[in-house]
Design an enzyme around this catalytic site. Structure first.
Site, PDB file in Angstrom:
ATOM      1  N   GLY A  19      36.931  40.814  45.150  1.00 20.95           N
ATOM      2  CA  GLY A  19      37.928  41.336  46.073  1.00 20.95           C
ATOM      3  C   GLY A  19      37.601  40.996  47.520  1.00 20.95           C
ATOM      4  O   GLY A  19      38.492  40.683  48.313  1.00 20.95           O
ATOM      5  N   THR A  20      36.321  41.039  47.862  1.00 18.18           N
ATOM      6  CA  THR A  20      35.913  40.759  49.240  1.00 18.18           C
ATOM      7  C   THR A  20      36.291  39.332  49.631  1.00 18.18           C
ATOM      8  O   THR A  20      36.853  39.099  50.707  1.00 18.18           O
ATOM      9  CB  THR A  20      34.389  40.976  49.385  1.00 18.18           C
ATOM     10  OG1 THR A  20      34.102  42.339  49.065  1.00 18.18           O
ATOM     11  CG2 THR A  20      33.905  40.662  50.795  1.00 18.18           C
ATOM     12  N   GLN A  43      42.390  48.351  44.141  1.00 20.55           N
ATOM     13  CA  GLN A  43      42.344  49.641  43.449  1.00 20.55           C
ATOM     14  C   GLN A  43      43.579  49.907  42.585  1.00 20.55           C
ATOM     15  O   GLN A  43      43.603  50.899  41.855  1.00 20.55           O
ATOM     16  CB  GLN A  43      42.175  50.787  44.465  1.00 20.55           C
ATOM     17  CG  GLN A  43      40.820  50.811  45.144  1.00 20.55           C
ATOM     18  CD  GLN A  43      39.672  51.206  44.199  1.00 20.55           C
ATOM     19  OE1 GLN A  43      39.881  51.823  43.158  1.00 20.55           O
ATOM     20  NE2 GLN A  43      38.450  50.833  44.555  1.00 20.55           N
ATOM     21  N   SER A  79      40.301  42.410  41.990  1.00 18.20           N
ATOM     22  CA  SER A  79      38.891  42.307  41.620  1.00 18.20           C
ATOM     23  C   SER A  79      38.729  42.770  40.172  1.00 18.20           C
ATOM     24  O   SER A  79      39.154  43.872  39.815  1.00 18.20           O
ATOM     25  CB  SER A  79      38.062  43.192  42.550  1.00 18.20           C
ATOM     26  OG  SER A  79      36.719  43.156  42.159  1.00 18.20           O
ATOM     27  N   HIS A  95      36.145  43.737  38.367  1.00 14.65           N
ATOM     28  CA  HIS A  95      35.269  44.839  37.966  1.00 14.65           C
ATOM     29  C   HIS A  95      35.859  46.226  38.207  1.00 14.65           C
ATOM     30  O   HIS A  95      35.238  47.229  37.872  1.00 14.65           O
ATOM     31  CB  HIS A  95      33.870  44.702  38.599  1.00 14.65           C
ATOM     32  CG  HIS A  95      33.775  45.066  40.048  1.00 14.65           C
ATOM     33  ND1 HIS A  95      33.251  46.261  40.467  1.00 14.65           N
ATOM     34  CD2 HIS A  95      34.096  44.393  41.166  1.00 14.65           C
ATOM     35  CE1 HIS A  95      33.251  46.295  41.792  1.00 14.65           C
ATOM     36  NE2 HIS A  95      33.764  45.173  42.236  1.00 14.65           N
ATOM     37  N   THR A 101      32.270  25.149  41.266  1.00 15.01           N
ATOM     38  CA  THR A 101      32.479  25.196  39.813  1.00 15.01           C
ATOM     39  C   THR A 101      32.906  26.604  39.414  1.00 15.01           C
ATOM     40  O   THR A 101      32.306  27.593  39.842  1.00 15.01           O
ATOM     41  CB  THR A 101      31.170  24.814  39.086  1.00 15.01           C
ATOM     42  OG1 THR A 101      30.807  23.512  39.527  1.00 15.01           O
ATOM     43  CG2 THR A 101      31.346  24.835  37.571  1.00 15.01           C
ATOM     44  N   CYS A 147      25.184  56.949  54.313  1.00 16.40           N
ATOM     45  CA  CYS A 147      23.906  57.413  54.854  1.00 16.40           C
ATOM     46  C   CYS A 147      23.176  56.214  55.466  1.00 16.40           C
ATOM     47  O   CYS A 147      22.940  55.236  54.793  1.00 16.40           O
ATOM     48  CB  CYS A 147      23.098  57.972  53.694  1.00 16.40           C
ATOM     49  SG  CYS A 147      21.708  58.935  54.198  1.00 16.40           S
TER      50      CYS A 147
END
Ligand code: PLP
Length: 388
Positions: free
Chosen positions: A71-72, A179, A199, A201, A237, A325
């Site tokens: 996705g990125t 999403q 994406s 995954h 590839t 964090c």
């Protein structure tokens, strides 16, 4: 202890059928799709088959799908690709303040290269106002990029309305649908988009593979330079097993989408209602109805998101919080801040995202554990009024 995974928006387990479909392409039919002998042609054939399945899931033509590393990369390709190919027309790009980092950071990079970025505000539910999009368009605008659904709060954006505005203004329109694809119906023509990121995954496919839908005729500068793969739009590839897995996941999603969305909506309601009934000083973040079927995002007063996460983890429950964090500071979620939440409420956020293997028993277990965890943390909290 049974582990309960409720972070499907972060990633999904690869479906066993997807793994099975991928396996032969590691060491049996392992050819390079660019090779002209049979091994290569076999690999090329299965890539085209997978392309058809992904295209079918979003109502696109096969040749409009460009496989990427995720996705990125799809987001980077869309923004940089349009920006650099259309510089002579203008340098203005409109996006929203709640996009994924893949869009926000790409926007910052483009700003450093002379492009003018507009980050539109959102309302209390995280919704972008199409009227604001229209007002922001200038004669220098070359691209609008607004995500289909937000990854933190699950709010679904008015993409069809924005698509209409973009079309009327003759401006390219990209949506990050990472999403939504495979979870709610997505049709590129109904949405009126020129570019759409996906994406694998996030829909029970493997990690490290995604795609960008590119409407025929869209002017886009290639992002990767090298060989002639993907009709010269993306050199390197091809990730053959990954692409086969993506195709299989897309096909499974297409078959199950409406049934699964209904099941998750009902589990979501059970979880949301249960939390509201059992815990005081909690609010639901995001739109109550215009949201992903699997997303429950709450703000819990007087406790920190990280503390809740770690305590839930000790009880075998995996969830997520919007705040990140870092070594020296705790940054509250920029999405919740953009929605107008005060920093202390943004800090106390917790996201549960449900999926294919979530059961009613899992939800009951969360409803048993969460009130106990919050009561314990509040008893120790320096934030009044729970401090004894
Ligand atoms: N866009 C959205 C909305 C996401 O939720 C994610 C992943 O969390 C991405 C982009 C990035 O996708 P990938 O992990 O495939 O690079």
């Amino acid at each position: 202890m049974k582990r309960i995974y409720l972070d499907y928006a972060a990633t999904t387990p690869t479906h066993p059928e997807v793994v099975k479909a991928m396996l032969p392409y590691f060491n049996e039919s392992f050819g390079n799709p660019s090779s002209i002998y049979s091994y290569g042609q076999e690999a090329k054939g299965v890539i085209e088959e997978a392309r058809g399945k992904v295209a079918n899931l979003i109502g696109a033509r096969d040749e409009e799908i460009v496989f990427t590393s995720g996705g990125t990369e799809a987001d980077n390709f869309a923004l940089k690709g349009v920006a650099f190919a259309n510089e002579s027309k203008g340098n203005h790009i409109i996006t929203s303040s709640i996009e994924h980092h893949a869009v926000i950071e790409t926007g910052k990079f483009l700003a450093s290269r002379g492009f003018l970025m507009t980050y539109l505000p959102v309302d209390e539910y995280g919704i972008v106002d199409p009227g604001e999009v229209k007002k922001a368009i200038t004669d220098k605008t070359i691209l609008i990029s607004v995500m289909h659904a937000n990854n933190e709060v699950g709010t679904i954006e008015p993409i069809t309305e924005i698509g209409r505005i973009a079309r009327e203004a003759g401006v390219y329109f990209h949506t990050d649908a990472v999403q939504t694809v495979g979870h709610i119906p997505v049709d590129v023509n109904e949405l009126g988009v020129d570019l759409l990121s996906m994406s694998a995954h996030k829909l029970y496919g493997p990690k490290g593979v995604g795609a960008l839908y590119v409407r025929k005729g869209t002017k886009l500068t290639p992002f990767m330079h090298g060989g002639e793969q993907e009709k010269r739009r993306r050199a390197s590839t091809e990730n053959v097993p990954g692409i086969v897995g993506f195709g299989c996941a897309a096909e499974l999603a297409r078959q199950e989408i409406s049934q699964e969305a209904e099941r998750l909506t009902s589990l979501r309601a059970q979880l949301t209602r249960g939390i509201m009934e059992r815990i005081e000083h909690v609010r639901l973040n995001g739109h109550p109805l215009k949201r992903l079927p699997n997303n429950v995002n709450i703000s819990v007063d007087f406790v920190e998101g990280e503390s809740m996460l770690l305590n839930l983890d000790l009880e075998g429950i995996c969830a997520s919080t919007g705040s990140a964090c870092s070594s020296s500071s705790l940054e509250p979620s920029y999405v919740l801040l953009a929605m107008g939440l005060p920093p202390e409420q943004a800090h106390g956020s917790l996201r549960f995202t449900l999926g294919k293997w979530t059961t009613e028993e899992d939800i009951s277990r969360v409803l048993e554990v969460l009130p106990r965890v919050i009561a314990r943390l509040r008893a120790m909290s320096p934030l009044l009024p729970y401090r004894k």
